[in-house]
Design a protein around this motif. Sequence first.
Motif, PDB file in Angstrom:
ATOM      1  N   CYS A 130       0.814  -1.224   0.000  1.00  0.00           N
ATOM      2  CA  CYS A 130       0.000   0.000   0.000  1.00  0.00           C
ATOM      3  C   CYS A 130       0.846   1.273   0.000  1.00  0.00           C
ATOM      4  CB  CYS A 130      -0.949   0.010   1.196  1.00  0.00           C
ATOM      5  SG  CYS A 130      -0.112   0.211   2.786  1.00  0.00           S
ATOM      6  N   GLY A 131       2.157   1.115   0.087  1.00  0.00           N
ATOM      7  CA  GLY A 131       3.005   2.303   0.066  1.00  0.00           C
ATOM      8  C   GLY A 131       3.540   2.709   1.426  1.00  0.00           C
ATOM      9  N   LYS A 132       3.476   1.783   2.405  1.00  0.00           N
ATOM     10  CA  LYS A 132       3.973   2.122   3.756  1.00  0.00           C
ATOM     11  C   LYS A 132       5.467   2.445   3.723  1.00  0.00           C
ATOM     12  CE  LYS A 132       2.482  -1.708   5.864  1.00  0.00           C
ATOM     13  NZ  LYS A 132       1.644  -2.446   4.907  1.00  0.00           N
ATOM     14  N   SER A 133       6.237   1.605   3.009  1.00  0.00           N
ATOM     15  CA  SER A 133       7.689   1.850   2.954  1.00  0.00           C
ATOM     16  C   SER A 133       8.010   3.095   2.129  1.00  0.00           C
ATOM     17  CB  SER A 133       8.415   0.626   2.392  1.00  0.00           C
ATOM     18  OG  SER A 133       8.355  -0.423   3.335  1.00  0.00           O
ATOM     19  N   THR A 134       7.187   3.375   1.121  1.00  0.00           N
ATOM     20  CA  THR A 134       7.359   4.615   0.344  1.00  0.00           C
ATOM     21  C   THR A 134       7.178   5.816   1.262  1.00  0.00           C
ATOM     22  OG1 THR A 134       6.579   3.566  -1.688  1.00  0.00           O
ATOM     23  CG2 THR A 134       6.459   5.970  -1.597  1.00  0.00           C
ATOM     24  N   LEU A 135       6.171   5.751   2.126  1.00  0.00           N
ATOM     25  CA  LEU A 135       5.929   6.828   3.090  1.00  0.00           C
ATOM     26  C   LEU A 135       7.186   7.064   3.936  1.00  0.00           C
ATOM     27  CD1 LEU A 135       2.764   7.352   5.233  1.00  0.00           C
ATOM     28  CD2 LEU A 135       4.970   7.283   6.352  1.00  0.00           C
ATOM     29  N   MET A 136       7.808   5.969   4.413  1.00  0.00           N
ATOM     30  CA  MET A 136       9.041   6.082   5.213  1.00  0.00           C
ATOM     31  C   MET A 136      10.126   6.811   4.432  1.00  0.00           C
ATOM     32  SD  MET A 136       8.412   4.405   8.053  1.00  0.00           S
ATOM     33  CE  MET A 136       9.812   3.671   8.845  1.00  0.00           C
ATOM     34  N   LYS A 137      10.275   6.423   3.163  1.00  0.00           N
ATOM     35  CA  LYS A 137      11.363   6.999   2.354  1.00  0.00           C
ATOM     36  C   LYS A 137      11.093   8.465   2.022  1.00  0.00           C
ATOM     37  CE  LYS A 137      12.771   2.530   0.628  1.00  0.00           C
ATOM     38  NZ  LYS A 137      12.381   1.450  -0.274  1.00  0.00           N
ATOM     39  N   LEU A 138       9.829   8.823   1.913  1.00  0.00           N
ATOM     40  CA  LEU A 138       9.482  10.228   1.671  1.00  0.00           C
ATOM     41  C   LEU A 138       9.832  11.087   2.888  1.00  0.00           C
ATOM     42  CD1 LEU A 138       6.037   9.660  -0.050  1.00  0.00           C
ATOM     43  CD2 LEU A 138       7.981  10.825  -1.116  1.00  0.00           C
ATOM     44  N   VAL A 139       9.509  10.580   4.085  1.00  0.00           N
ATOM     45  CA  VAL A 139       9.764  11.351   5.310  1.00  0.00           C
ATOM     46  C   VAL A 139      11.265  11.495   5.556  1.00  0.00           C
ATOM     47  CG1 VAL A 139       9.491  11.357   7.833  1.00  0.00           C
ATOM     48  CG2 VAL A 139       7.554  10.766   6.373  1.00  0.00           C
ATOM     49  N   THR A 140      12.029  10.455   5.239  1.00  0.00           N
ATOM     50  CA  THR A 140      13.475  10.513   5.504  1.00  0.00           C
ATOM     51  C   THR A 140      14.254  11.191   4.375  1.00  0.00           C
ATOM     52  OG1 THR A 140      13.670   8.270   4.605  1.00  0.00           O
ATOM     53  CG2 THR A 140      13.514   8.476   6.981  1.00  0.00           C
ATOM     54  N   GLY A 141      13.552  11.546   3.300  1.00  0.00           N
ATOM     55  CA  GLY A 141      14.214  12.232   2.191  1.00  0.00           C
ATOM     56  C   GLY A 141      14.959  11.308   1.247  1.00  0.00           C
ATOM     57  N   LEU A 142      14.709  10.003   1.355  1.00  0.00           N
ATOM     58  CA  LEU A 142      15.336   9.057   0.416  1.00  0.00           C
ATOM     59  C   LEU A 142      14.617   9.082  -0.928  1.00  0.00           C
ATOM     60  CD1 LEU A 142      15.982   6.067   2.862  1.00  0.00           C
ATOM     61  CD2 LEU A 142      17.622   7.786   2.079  1.00  0.00           C
ATOM     62  N   HIS A 143      13.344   9.495  -0.917  1.00  0.00           N
ATOM     63  CA  HIS A 143      12.599   9.758  -2.155  1.00  0.00           C
ATOM     64  C   HIS A 143      12.053  11.170  -2.081  1.00  0.00           C
ATOM     65  CE1 HIS A 143      12.931   5.783  -3.618  1.00  0.00           C
ATOM     66  NE2 HIS A 143      11.933   5.225  -2.973  1.00  0.00           N
ATOM     67  N   ILE A 144      12.044  11.862  -3.216  1.00  0.00           N
ATOM     68  CA  ILE A 144      11.448  13.193  -3.299  1.00  0.00           C
ATOM     69  C   ILE A 144      10.203  13.063  -4.172  1.00  0.00           C
ATOM     70  CG2 ILE A 144      11.846  15.621  -3.918  1.00  0.00           C
ATOM     71  CD1 ILE A 144      13.694  14.467  -1.642  1.00  0.00           C
ATOM     72  N   PRO A 145       9.039  13.507  -3.691  1.00  0.00           N
ATOM     73  CA  PRO A 145       7.802  13.272  -4.451  1.00  0.00           C
ATOM     74  C   PRO A 145       7.707  14.115  -5.721  1.00  0.00           C
ATOM     75  CG  PRO A 145       7.359  14.683  -2.561  1.00  0.00           C
ATOM     76  CD  PRO A 145       8.793  14.266  -2.455  1.00  0.00           C
ATOM     77  N   GLN A 146       6.932  13.594  -6.689  1.00  0.00           N
ATOM     78  CA  GLN A 146       6.693  14.375  -7.915  1.00  0.00           C
ATOM     79  C   GLN A 146       5.695  15.502  -7.666  1.00  0.00           C
ATOM     80  OE1 GLN A 146       6.701  10.983  -8.005  1.00  0.00           O
ATOM     81  NE2 GLN A 146       8.177  10.389  -9.569  1.00  0.00           N
ATOM     82  N   GLN A 147       4.826  15.294  -6.659  1.00  0.00           N
ATOM     83  CA  GLN A 147       3.842  16.320  -6.343  1.00  0.00           C
ATOM     84  C   GLN A 147       3.643  16.381  -4.837  1.00  0.00           C
ATOM     85  OE1 GLN A 147       0.073  16.331  -8.579  1.00  0.00           O
ATOM     86  NE2 GLN A 147      -0.964  16.801  -6.654  1.00  0.00           N
TER      87      GLN A 147
END
Length: 263
Positions: free
Chosen positions: A45-62
């Motif tokens: 569901c994107g739980k790990s994506t959420l983690m990476k967004l908060v830690t700055g390992l991923h930067i969102p497109q929007q």
Amino acid sequence: MGASLVTIDNVDMRYGGADGTLAVSGLNMVVERGEFAAVVGPSGCGKSTLMKLVTGLHIPQQGLVTVAGIHVTKPVSIVGMAFQNPTMLPWRTTLDNVLLPLEIVERHRRRLRKHKKEYVEKAEHLLETVGLKGFGSKYPWQLSGGMQQRANLCRALIHEPELLMLDEPFGALDAFTREELWQVIRDLHASQDVTIVLVTHDLREAVFLADNVHVMSARPGKILKVHKIGFARPRDLSVMYEAEFNDVVQGLRGEIADARAVA
């Protein structure tokens, strides 16, 4: 608790370019300073994506991710992280594994050489806090899985992060060890000035530990509902045998089943 430490505002995150997989969409989340937040939801569901967004390992497109009032555009230094598999370096003792982030985090690296004794004492105190007193000189292969995960928590906390991100940290452990570590992390949260975000599949774990449980939809993930957990702190494991506790867990289970069915 006071102002929010983490804010996710209308975030979309897609992997693999413009036609790739949309992992989260319209994701909103607020975590207050000092809060213990748990994130649950269906697999994928994107739980790990959420983690990476908060830690700055991923930067969102929007959308915007803000941590401690700063717009996240790169990895965040005030975060400590612990994952399901504790990646201890086998050639370093437990103590040296715990000290590792201090060699990496800029503000500590400069002090580490001059104040090594002070940091070693701090690491040993943390090890004692999680029940590993006297194990600092042991190598990872001399520790059980549960002990390695305790050391992993110490390593995540050694640089005094304002935010601790836990991604399924107890998932690989047996039930008794897992419950021991729930008590360890409960006590760490009570004694350290730290905000915690826990991603877990274990609904009992989420309800036992968290102030608020955030339920995610199936992919693309967004937060469907936030449940305030009203059980008084400090919580004893015996709370899990109360009818009210099981009602909350069953309610969450039903919501996640519904979210999966919609997928």
